[in-house]
Design a protein around this motif. Structure first.
Motif, PDB file in Angstrom:
ATOM      1  N   ALA A   1     -24.046  -8.631 -49.074  1.00  0.00           N
ATOM      2  CA  ALA A   1     -24.039  -7.376 -49.428  1.00  0.00           C
ATOM      3  C   ALA A   1     -25.323  -6.677 -49.837  1.00  0.00           C
ATOM      4  O   ALA A   1     -26.079  -5.677 -49.419  1.00  0.00           O
TER       5      ALA A   1
ATOM      6  N   PRO B   1     -19.724  -4.299 -48.596  1.00  0.00           N
ATOM      7  CA  PRO B   1     -20.592  -2.775 -48.745  1.00  0.00           C
ATOM      8  C   PRO B   1     -19.165  -2.369 -50.078  1.00  0.00           C
ATOM      9  O   PRO B   1     -19.830  -0.850 -51.476  1.00  0.00           O
TER      10      PRO B   1
ATOM     11  N   TYR C   1     -19.056  -6.806 -44.079  1.00  0.00           N
ATOM     12  CA  TYR C   1     -20.247  -5.950 -44.052  1.00  0.00           C
ATOM     13  C   TYR C   1     -19.953  -4.249 -43.628  1.00  0.00           C
ATOM     14  O   TYR C   1     -20.702  -3.523 -43.663  1.00  0.00           O
TER      15      TYR C   1
ATOM     16  N   THR D   1     -19.081 -12.006 -50.392  1.00  0.00           N
ATOM     17  CA  THR D   1     -19.126 -10.755 -49.476  1.00  0.00           C
ATOM     18  C   THR D   1     -20.216 -10.100 -50.468  1.00  0.00           C
ATOM     19  O   THR D   1     -21.199  -9.162 -49.906  1.00  0.00           O
TER      20      THR D   1
END
Ligand code: WTA
Length: 629
Positions: A288, A319, A314, A284
């Motif tokens: 991202a 993030p 996300y 992730t």
């Protein structure tokens, strides 16, 4: 599953401003992809080194078909990477979360403030007996405390199971029991379209059949605050107020579970998809940063709810691992008016905006004059997820929202994949209707049912051919179901979607191959809706199909046979609608209910949904040799 079939391909192409490409984290997709293919483990090893680990890994991956381990024997804490790493690394005062309420209220949590909140709440949870490996169910509206609760679990090594706040009592109870959650974190109410949603009532209903839950933490938002039952309820604010401020992040093995998230199955109960700490963090974080091209000054608004995988990956983990500023908003896109989202983009200077095609189609319906009233020049990157972004919606999004400047990343992925797998990376030519190509790190193809790649222009099954870091590790309590993903088509992970490639390798996703209906971006299993209908005393049998809809992608149509003595009519339609809503929540409510004398079935007694669907859409039902009589 259907056989392969021919598809007519769109030929439009948009060329992005070359400046986007030069400045991007991945300035040359083709080179990045071939570097990955040349040395997949080396590629992920490099990415993982950008994050903080308590102990390094021995091997990048161990692949024992169909079981993968990633960053073997590495130790880490994902909440540490989302918080401590930034607090000590120069982002102490940077906003981590900007929350906007429908009432206009706003709250900003810097990385330091979020770190403090998470540590206190983690201590609060541990005072309730929550420890490593234990399950916590989070059923909340879109408030910062929802994210705090997720990160607090991760910090303790507890496994969270977030249930979207729009689900009804039966859906909640089923998920709580399946995960065997000890603690439930919730709120008294949510706010939506100026109305109050009584979450605590739904929770209390669900809790009558969830013996595993020992304590419920309630965030009280209403004034005056409701009384709690001290035997089983704990006030969120009090729990935090009396908790100690410091809470070290527990050192987790890469392969320890991080969370369970339920997704609809085509048969029977929802599946608890299990993700683990190390690989999920790396996957992730990388996607991202590279797919959205996050830079230090960016402000990212992903309009999903953390109750879905899009929010997990996300809004929260990706993030925050990157260290960006994330906007969250409780409310709906068109309340108080259809300019609500654009006002927020303007006021908060949102630079990266990530939403679903169903929302884009809704905005299209309201007209370009709404976004035109606002200054949207802060926007830099637009994203889409959840269903195919049809070319009309692409064009509208590109012009009316992006002002013809912003690249659109149409990202294909699933709860099971944990991270983006296909998109058109920033700077690459964009083809409306096509999600794009596999991202560096993913090996994706379109094949026939034996696993052979199909030629361009021929539809087939979308598969993933190599393990990836954030892949699901199992289905909670049902490893057999996990293996099904990998043994439907030999050698591949079968996504359950139909797709087609063009000559250049761009992939267009056509929709689900099985009995899932994607309604407004949410996956609904036919079986779940059917069993909710059948649980009503008037209903004998039910069959549910997806019917194409210009706004929502699909809507649910239900065919129902009644028990003797029950009378069909509008009154019953309303009653059944309320019944499904109470059981599964508003997203699963049929748009149409038709009463029938009998349902088409196979000789062995299976309902033939495709016959109903063909009739409904005026199409040829295909092979009906198994139809009874
Ligand atoms: C669909 C959501 C076309 C697909 C992240 C997939 C898409 C299912 C796209 C997973 C896209 C998701 N284009 N279809 N860009 N993204 N889908 O688990 O059918 O809620 O299998 O994960 O949504 O839904 P899920």
């Amino acid at each position: 599953m259907a056989e392969t079939f021919a598809v007519k391909l769109e030929e439009r192409c948009y060329y992005p401003d070359p400046r986007c490409k030069a400045a991007a984290w991945t300035p040359d997709y083709t080179r990045a992809y071939s570097e990955f293919l040349h040395d997949p483990d080396g590629f992920w090893d490099q990415v993982a080194r950008e994050l903080d680990w308590f102990e390094p890994w021995d091997r990048v991956k161990e692949w024992n078909y169909p079981y993968a381990k990633w960053f073997v024997n590495g130790r880490l804490n994902i909440a540490y990477n989302c918080l401590d790493r930034h607090v000590t690394g120069g982002r102490r005062d940077k906003p981590a979360i900007i929350w906007h309420a429908e009432s206009g209220e706003q709250q900003v949590l810097t990385y330091e403030a979020l770190h403090h909140e998470v540590m206190r709440f983690a201590n609060g949870l541990s005072s309730l007996g929550v420890g490593k490996g234990e399950r916590v169910c989070i059923y909340m509206p879109l408030v910062p405390e929802q994210i705090v609760a997720m990160l607090a679990c991760a910090r303790l090594g507890a496994v969270h199971s977030v249930v979207f706040g729009g689900f009804g009592a039966d859906a909640l109870a089923m998920r709580i029991n399946d995960a065997d959650a000890k603690v439930l974190v919730t709120a008294d109410v949510g706010y939506r379209r100026g109305k109050t949603i009584p979450l605590r009532e739904i929770v209390n209903d669900a809790l009558t059949r969830t013996p595993c839950v020992e304590k419920t933490v309630v965030l009280r938002r209403e004034i005056p605050a409701a009384d709690l039952d001290p035997a089983r309820e704990v006030d969120y604010a009090e729990l935090v107020a009396r908790a100690a401020p410091d809470c070290p992040a527990v050192s987790m093995d890469s392969e320890d579970p991080l969370f369970i998230l339920y997704t609809s199955g085509s048969t029977g109960a929802p599946k608890g998809i299990v993700h683990t700490c190390g690989g999920y963090m790396v996957g992730t974080y990388y996607t991202a940063r590279h797919d959205f091209d996050i830079k230090e000054t960016d402000v990212l608004w992903c309009t999903a709810d953390p109750g879905w995988i899009t929010g997990h990956s996300y809004i929260v983990y990706g993030p925050l691992a990157v260290g960006t500023t994330v906007v969250i908003a409780e409310g709906t896109p068109d309340y108080p008016d259809p300019g609500a989202y654009w006002q927020l983009v303007q006021d908060l200077g949102v630079t990266i905006f990530y939403t679903a095609p169903t929302a884009i189609r809704m905005f299209m319906r309201y007209g370009a004059e709404w976004p035109a009233k606002y200054d949207l020049s802060s926007l830099r990157v637009l994203g889409s997820v959840g269903e195919p972004l049809n070319p009309e919606a692409f064009e509208w999004y590109y012009h009316a929202i992006g002002g013809g400047r912003c690249p659109i990343v149409d990202t294909w992925w699933q709860t099971e994949t944990g991270m983006h797998m296909i998109t058109t990376m920033i700077g690459e030519p964009m083809r409306p209707g096509f999600a794009g190509k596999p991202i560096p790190g993913a090996v994706v193809d379109v094949v026939d049912r034996r696993g052979n790649p199909v030629p361009p222009g021929t539809g087939g099954f979308l598969v993933i051919k190599e393990p990836w870091p954030s892949m699901l590790r199992t289905v909670h309590g049902n490893d057999e179901r996990y293996r099904t993903y990998w043994n439907t088509i030999p050698g591949c992970y079968t996504a359950g979607d139909l797709a087609v490639k063009d000559e250049e390798g761009y992939i267009m996703v056509l929709g689900r191959a099985d009995d899932l209906i994607v309604v407004a971006g949410h996956n609904i299993g036919t079986a779940e809706v059917e069993s909710a209908l059948v649980s009503h005393e008037a209903v004998a049998e039910a069959a549910v199909i997806g019917k194409p809809d210009a706004l929502k992608g699909n809507v649910i149509k239900a065919f129902v046979t009644l028990r003797v003595g029950a009378t069909p009519g509008d009154g019953l339609v309303d009653e059944l609608t309320r019944h499904v809503k109470k059981s599964l929540g508003p997203v699963a409510v049929p748009a149409e209910i038709e009463f029938m004398d009998r349902l088409p079935k196979t000789r062995s007694g299976k309902i033939m949904r495709r016959v109903l669907k063909a009739r409904e859409l005026g199409m040829d039902p295909g092979d009906i040799s198994t139809l009874e009589e």
